[in-house]
Design an enzyme around this catalytic site. Structure first.
Site, PDB file in Angstrom:
ATOM      1  N   CYS A   1      -4.701  -9.336   5.609  1.00 37.59           N
ATOM      2  CA  CYS A   1      -4.968  -9.371   7.055  1.00 37.59           C
ATOM      3  C   CYS A   1      -6.123  -8.445   7.438  1.00 37.59           C
ATOM      4  O   CYS A   1      -6.653  -8.542   8.538  1.00 37.59           O
ATOM      5  CB  CYS A   1      -3.715  -9.004   7.844  1.00 37.59           C
TER       6      CYS A   1
ATOM      7  N   CYS B   1       3.548  -5.459   7.889  1.00 36.06           N
ATOM      8  CA  CYS B   1       2.960  -4.421   8.751  1.00 36.06           C
ATOM      9  C   CYS B   1       3.752  -3.120   8.597  1.00 36.06           C
ATOM     10  O   CYS B   1       3.164  -2.028   8.637  1.00 36.06           O
ATOM     11  CB  CYS B   1       2.961  -4.872  10.204  1.00 36.06           C
TER      12      CYS B   1
HETATM   13 FE1  FES Z   1      -1.388  -7.136   8.782  1.00 36.38          FE
HETATM   14 FE2  FES Z   1       0.076  -6.576  10.855  1.00 36.38          FE
HETATM   15  S1  FES Z   1      -0.919  -8.449  10.454  1.00 36.38           S
HETATM   16  S2  FES Z   1      -0.575  -5.220   9.325  1.00 36.38           S
END
Ligand code: FES
Length: 128
Positions: A34, A103
């Site tokens: 991400c 996360c």
């Molecule tokens: Fe990667 Fe939240 S989407 S840390």
């Protein structure tokens, strides 16, 4: 509702945001998928975490998880901070959607990196 009230609260009013210039340990981690990045600073006195701050360039769940994780280790023994798990952070937040659990993993890793840095600076080995 997708996000718990606690997640929304810690996202909208994150605790311990910032940086500690004379930190005793700093940990920075990122998630390659991400692209989110989290940095945690700790100040330690006599083995106790007296202050902790974080900077997170990431999603709302990452911000909420860092906020909660820093609250959970503040005032604790440095060795206890190593035991913080992402599961405990998720529980304290009242849950996270499955695709947002990573996360909280980032928060666990950032705390561990800061603690390991603290030990490394002192030339000590972290407890297993
Ligand atoms: Fe990667 Fe939240 S989407 S840390």
């Amino acid at each position: 509702m997708l996000y718990s009230e606690k997640v929304m609260d810690h996202f909208q009013n994150p605790r311990n945001v910032g940086k500690i210039d004379d930190a005793d340990g700093v940990g920075e981690v990122g998630n390659a998928v991400c692209g989110d990045i989290m940095k945690v600073y700790i100040k330690v006195d006599c083995g106790i975490i007296t202050d902790v701050k974080f900077n997170t360039f990431g999603c709302g769940s990452a911000i909420a998880a860092s906020s909660m994780a820093t609250e959970m280790i503040k005032g604790k023994k440095i060795s206890e901070a190593l035991e913080l798990t992402n599961k405990a952070v998720v529980e304290a937040l009242g849950g996270l959607p499955a695709h947002k659990v990573h996360c909280s993993v980032l928060a666990e890793e950032a705390v561990r990196a800061a603690v390991n840095d603290y030990y490394a600076r002192r030339g000590e080995t972290p407890p297993a």
